[in-house]
Write an enzyme that holds these catalytic residues in place. Structure first.
Site, PDB file in Angstrom:
ATOM      1  N   ASP A  14       0.866  -1.188   0.000  1.00 21.88           N
ATOM      2  CA  ASP A  14       0.000   0.000   0.000  1.00 21.88           C
ATOM      3  C   ASP A  14       0.904   1.240   0.000  1.00 21.88           C
ATOM      4  OD1 ASP A  14       0.903  -0.570   2.610  1.00 21.88           O
ATOM      5  OD2 ASP A  14      -0.834   0.333   3.568  1.00 21.88           O
ATOM      6  N   HIS A 245       9.040  -0.713   9.476  1.00 17.72           N
ATOM      7  CA  HIS A 245       8.145  -1.872   9.460  1.00 17.72           C
ATOM      8  C   HIS A 245       8.350  -2.747   8.223  1.00 17.72           C
ATOM      9  CE1 HIS A 245       6.025   0.271  12.635  1.00 17.72           C
ATOM     10  NE2 HIS A 245       5.836   1.291  11.828  1.00 17.72           N
TER      11      HIS A 245
HETATM   12  C1  BDR Z   1       2.220  -0.746   8.657  1.00 13.15           C
HETATM   13  O1  BDR Z   1       1.151   0.167   8.365  1.00 13.15           O
HETATM   14  C2  BDR Z   1       1.522   1.025   7.321  1.00 13.15           C
HETATM   15  O2  BDR Z   1       1.317   2.367   7.675  1.00 13.15           O
HETATM   16  C3  BDR Z   1       2.978   0.792   7.048  1.00 13.15           C
HETATM   17  O3  BDR Z   1       3.269   0.924   5.670  1.00 13.15           O
HETATM   18  C4  BDR Z   1       3.216  -0.603   7.541  1.00 13.15           C
HETATM   19  O4  BDR Z   1       2.952  -1.546   6.549  1.00 13.15           O
HETATM   20  C5  BDR Z   1       2.762  -0.439  10.033  1.00 13.15           C
HETATM   21  O5  BDR Z   1       1.762  -0.570  10.996  1.00 13.15           O
HETATM   22 CA    CA Z   2       2.697  -0.872   4.207  1.00 16.78          CA
END
Ligand code: BDR
Ligand code: CA
Length: 335
Positions: A14, A245
Site C-alpha cells: 500500500d 516496518h
Molecule cells: C504498517 O502500516 C503502514 O502504515 C505501514 O506501511 C506498515 O505496513 C505499520 O503498521
Molecule cells: Ca505498508
C-alpha cells in the site's frame, strides 16, 4: 564463483513511505527477483499506491515489473482515506517522481498472485506489507494457494507490543481484520513480523543523510520521503527517526536478516466490533518455558531480530548507483 539463486517474489503493498523502502530493498536484494506487485488500499488508496509503485519502479530502472491494481475496499466497510499524517497526501511524503510510462497489468492483484503461484509452484514467496484484502481474495480464487506458495511473510500485528492504531491493533491488520483472519487461518506457514520487531528497528537522521548524499536518484528520493515520515515518528520516539516496518519484513523474507526470537504459535485475529477489533491474538503463554511446540501451530511470530538492521538497510539501498539509472536514461527523475 556461484551466484545465489534469486527467489521469485510477489509483493502486496500500500505504497506508502516504508513500502517504498521495502520495494527498493527487494529490488536491490541479490537473492530476490520481484515477479509482480499488487496494491491494496491502506496508507493510500490502491490506485494511488499503484501509481507510486509504477513511478518508483521506473526511477529504479525496473519498469518491466508488472503492477496490478488490487482491492479498494476492505471486506467489511469501505476504505477510510489512508494515513496522510504519516505518509503525506500522495503517500510518499509529498515527493514528486517522474510519472511512469508503464501502465497497470490487465489483471487484479489477487489474479496476479494466483497466476504467479501457478507459474512458480513451490518456489514463489509472498511478501504482504499492507492490509491482507488481496491475499484473502486470492485464497478464495485458488484454495490450493497455500500448497503452491513456498512461504508468506506478513508485516502486521502486535504480539506483546501495543498497537499503533488502537491500543491493541496494528494498522495493516486493523484495516481489514476479516481478511487477516482468513489469511492466518489458511494452511500455510506464515511468518508474521509485528510491531514487537519493527518498532525496535529504527532508522536515524544520520542514516537519512547517507541516503540523501547518494549520487543515485532512488536513495535520494527515499531520503526525501523519510523527512516526512520522521516528523510523524518524532511524536512517538521524541527525536527525528522512524520505525522500519515493511523493510524489516522484506529483509526477513529474503533471508538477509535472521530472527533471534520467533516462536511458532497459534494466532488469530479479533474480528469483533469491540475495542479488540484487529488485534492479533498470538498464543505466547509458552514464554516462560522457551516456547514449547504447539500442536497445529503455523504462525512464526518474529519478536526479535539479529544485528544492526538500519545499517544493513542503508548499505543495501546505497547499492543503487547513478550509472545503472543513467544507463537506463532515468537519472534525475526525482523532482
Ligand atoms: C504498517 O502500516 C503502514 O502504515 C505501514 O506501511 C506498515 O505496513 C505499520 O503498521
Ligand atoms: Ca505498508
Amino acid at each position: 564463483m556461484t551466484v545465489p539463486p534469486r527467489h521469485p517474489f510477489y509483493l502486496d503493498c500500500d505504497t506508502g513511505i516504508d513500502d517504498a523502502l521495502a520495494l527498493a530493498y527487494l529490488l536491490a536484494a541479490p537473492t530476490a527477483r520481484v515477479a509482480g506487485i499488487g496494491t491494496v488500499s491502506g496508507n493510500v488508496s490502491a490506485a494511488v499506491g499503484a501509481r507510486n509503485t509504477l513511478d518508483l519502479l521506473q526511477l529504479a530502472g525496473h519498469a518491466h515489473i508488472p503492477v496490478a491494481l488490487g482491492a479498494h475496499d476492505p471486506q467489511a466497510g469501505s476504505f477510510g482515506g489512508g494515513a496522510p499524517w504519516v505518509h503525506g497526501d500522495n503517500g510518499i511524503g509529498g515527493v514528486s517522481l517522474a510519472p511512469a510510462v508503464a501502465e497497470l497489468a490487465p489483471e487484479t492483484a489477487a489474479e496476479m498472485l494466483v497466476r504467479l503461484a501457478h507459474e512458480h509452484p513451490g518456489t514463489l514467496r509472498v511478501l504482504a506489507i499492507g492490509p491482507l484484502t488481496n491475499i484473502a481474495e486470492a485464497l478464495r480464487l485458488e484454495p490450493a494457494l497455500p500448497q503452491l506458495v513456498e512461504e508468506i511473510t506478513i508485516m502486521g500485528g502486535a504480539a506483546f507490543a501495543p498497537g499503533n492504531i488502537t491500543p491493541v491493533a496494528e494498522a495493516n491488520i486493523h484495516n481489514d481484520p476479516e481478511a487477516a483472519a482468513e489469511v492466518l487461518a489458511a494452511s500455510w506457514n506464515v511468518t508474521l513480523v509485528p510491531l514487537d520487531a519493527t518498532m525496535a528497528s529504527v532508522l536515524e537522521e544520520h542514516h537519512r543523510q547517507e541516503l540523501l548524499s547518494s549520487s543515485a536518484p532512488v536513495p535520494r528520493a527515499l531520503g526525501e520521503m523519510l523527512g516526512y515520515y520522521f516528523r510523524f515518528y518524532e511524536g512517538i520516539f521524541g527525536r527525528p527517526c522512524s520505525a522500519m516496518h515493511d523493510p524489516l519484513a522484506a529483509a526477513l523474507a529474503v533471508g538477509a536478516v535472521k530472527a533471534t526470537v520467533a516462536p511458532v504459535v497459534r494466532a488469530a485475529v479479533d474480528t469483533s466490533s469491540g475495542p479488540g477489533r484487529g488485534q492479533t491474538i498470538c498464543d505466547l503463554r509458552g514464554v516462560h518455558m522457551g516456547y514449547p511446540e504447539q500442536p497445529g501451530a503455523r504462525c512464526r511470530v518474529v519478536l526479535e531480530v539479529e544485528g544492526d538492521f538500519a545499517a544493513h538497510l542503508v548499505e543495501t539501498l546505497l547499492t543503487f548507483s547513478e550509472s545503472t539509472t543513467a544507463a537506463l536514461g532515468l537519472a534525475g527523475s526525482a523532482a
